[in-house]
Design an enzyme around this catalytic site. Structure first.
Site, PDB file in Angstrom:
ATOM      1  N   HIS A 168      -7.598   9.969   5.055  1.00 51.89           N
ATOM      2  CA  HIS A 168      -6.792   8.824   5.264  1.00 51.89           C
ATOM      3  C   HIS A 168      -7.481   7.639   5.679  1.00 51.89           C
ATOM      4  CE1 HIS A 168      -2.763  10.968   4.659  1.00 51.89           C
ATOM      5  NE2 HIS A 168      -3.396  12.076   5.337  1.00 51.89           N
TER       6      HIS A 168
ATOM      7  N   ARG B  12      -4.004 -10.325 -13.545  1.00 54.24           N
ATOM      8  CA  ARG B  12      -5.291 -10.715 -13.116  1.00 54.24           C
ATOM      9  C   ARG B  12      -5.565  -9.999 -11.847  1.00 54.24           C
ATOM     10  NH1 ARG B  12      -3.145 -16.082 -14.130  1.00 54.24           N
ATOM     11  NH2 ARG B  12      -2.855 -16.561 -11.964  1.00 54.24           N
TER      12      ARG B  12
ATOM     13  N   ASP C 206      -6.882   4.076   4.062  1.00 55.45           N
ATOM     14  CA  ASP C 206      -6.499   2.954   4.784  1.00 55.45           C
ATOM     15  C   ASP C 206      -7.216   1.593   4.475  1.00 55.45           C
ATOM     16  OD1 ASP C 206      -4.344   4.083   6.144  1.00 55.45           O
ATOM     17  OD2 ASP C 206      -5.465   4.444   8.028  1.00 55.45           O
TER      18      ASP C 206
ATOM     19  N   ASN D  18      -5.436   9.996  -1.354  1.00 55.42           N
ATOM     20  CA  ASN D  18      -5.777  10.231   0.240  1.00 55.42           C
ATOM     21  C   ASN D  18      -6.008  11.740   0.439  1.00 55.42           C
ATOM     22  OD1 ASN D  18      -5.444   8.178   1.996  1.00 55.42           O
ATOM     23  ND2 ASN D  18      -3.014   8.223   2.109  1.00 55.42           N
TER      24      ASN D  18
ATOM     25  N   ASP E 222       2.364  -1.029  -6.659  1.00 57.72           N
ATOM     26  CA  ASP E 222       2.382   0.220  -5.867  1.00 57.72           C
ATOM     27  C   ASP E 222       0.803   0.962  -6.452  1.00 57.72           C
ATOM     28  OD1 ASP E 222       4.088   2.554  -4.764  1.00 57.72           O
ATOM     29  OD2 ASP E 222       2.939   3.463  -6.223  1.00 57.72           O
TER      30      ASP E 222
ATOM     31  N   GLU F 158       2.026   2.798   0.310  1.00 50.51           N
ATOM     32  CA  GLU F 158       1.121   2.044  -0.603  1.00 50.51           C
ATOM     33  C   GLU F 158       1.757   1.017  -1.376  1.00 50.51           C
ATOM     34  OE1 GLU F 158       2.435   6.034  -2.716  1.00 50.51           O
ATOM     35  OE2 GLU F 158       1.976   5.217  -0.484  1.00 50.51           O
TER      36      GLU F 158
END
Length: 357
Positions: free
Chosen positions: A232, A282, A236, A227, A219, A262
């Site tokens: 936005h 990683r 994106d 945002n 997440d 997300e």
């Protein structure tokens, strides 16, 4: 079916596979539906070894039931998308398959009739040997042979055309399935595709054990605030960047999916929880090392971080329980400060913490 029905040229292999698939359906008294035809065509083409093995096992036990074949198709060939385009394509494939069955049945009836004529004249000539009878027999048999040859050529053309149409329909359905499985924004798999693949992995694990595999949920930290600050469109772009980075870090047999908003998900085949956690670290480090610049204004917007939760599948565990454990680990990583990886071993989550860069 007579050898003359086999088409020549580039279609010969496909037609041979189609022919053999129909022979299996007839031999085992299996309903010639589009679903069953697709299953046994895959068996002949050898493109799905697990499916082929399980189908052969079913056939060895006798005629498979409709329920068994439906489950086999659902597990191996149906991505479980309820889309109008797929429904239309399936109906078209069903109609074409039924038409092919009717053509083959009609061709078989024609050759049965030819055989009956041969048998009739064989019996007649057995009772008489006059010249007149021989002349009549030759004329009748020549006429029937001409008709049979014509029927054979017509059937060959029809079967070749049907096989091409079925192949085209299958390709079209495959394209629809592919589009339905992809997230429009990021280009990686969507949640439905992820859950379909996960269900299959779990089913195979229950059947035959199989190698370890893990689910990783990731997440983006503070994404709403990001945002709100940068817009936005920039958000994106960041999601697309993360999707590409995830895809670059996994193996071909693995899956990257946008799980929602997300949140992303990884399905790692052949990986235990330690391997999955190291991979997640990683990825976290690689993303953290990216300087993000807003292309339109050249404004530097700093860094984006992710938190990740890892769960390894355990014996007899269902999809809901496995994903819930990965989500629990993800929550633990966020609760402990974000920008880290946590692993749920089944008895509780343990954060892996930031690894040295």
């Amino acid at each position: 079916m007579p050898d003359g029905v086999m088409p020549r040229g580039s279609d010969s292999r496909l037609h041979r596979h189609a022919n053999e698939a129909w022979k299996i359906l007839n031999r085992h008294n299996i309903a010639p539906t589009a679903r069953n035809y697709e299953l046994f065509l895959h068996l002949q083409q050898g493109a799905a070894p697990t499916l082929a093995r399980q189908l052969r096992e079913l056939l060895e036990r006798g005629t498979p039931s409709d329920a068994e074949l439906e489950e086999m198709h659902r597990r191996h060939l149906s991505p479980e998308f309820d889309l109008d385009a797929m429904a239309d394509g399936s109906q078209a494939l069903e109609r074409e398959a039924q038409a092919l069955v009717e053509r083959m049945t009609g061709g078989r009836d024609g050759f049965t009739e030819y055989g009956q004529v041969l048998d009739l004249w064989n019996k007649r000539l057995g009772h008489t040997s006059t010249v007149q009878a021989l002349v009549q027999a030759v004329a009748a048999l020549a006429s029937e042979t001409t008709k049979a040859s014509q029927r054979n050529r017509e059937l060959e053309r029809e079967l070749t055309a049907s096989t091409r149409r079925i192949a085209k329909l299958r390709t079209s359905l495959s394209d629809v399935r592919q589009r339905a499985a992809v997230d429009d924004l990021t280009g990686v798999a969507n949640r439905r595709a992820f859950e379909t693949r996960l269900r299959r992995l779990i089913a195979r694990a229950k059947e035959s054990g199989g190698p370890a595999f893990c689910v990783v949920l990731l997440d983006v930290d503070h994404f709403k605030r990001f945002n709100d600050t940068y817009g936005h469109q920039t958000g994106d772009a960041v999601l697309r960047l993360i999707a590409r980075l995830l895809a670059d870090h996994v193996q071909p047999a693995d899956m990257v999916a946008r799980y929602g908003g997300e949140e992303f998900a990884l399905l790692l085949s052949g990986a235990d929880s330690g391997t999955a956690a190291r991979l997640a670290q990683r990825i976290r480090n690689a993303l953290r090392g990216r300087r993000l610049i807003k292309r339109e204004t050249a404004e530097e917007i700093g860094h984006v971080t992710v938190s990740a939760g890892v769960a390894q599948h355990t014996a007899d565990e269902g999809m809901g329980a496995l994903v819930a454990r990965a989500d629990r680990a993800l929550y633990e990583a966020k609760r402990n400060g974000r920008d880290q990886v946590a692993v749920d071993e089944g008895a509780g989550a343990s954060p892996a913490g930031p690894s040295p860069s």
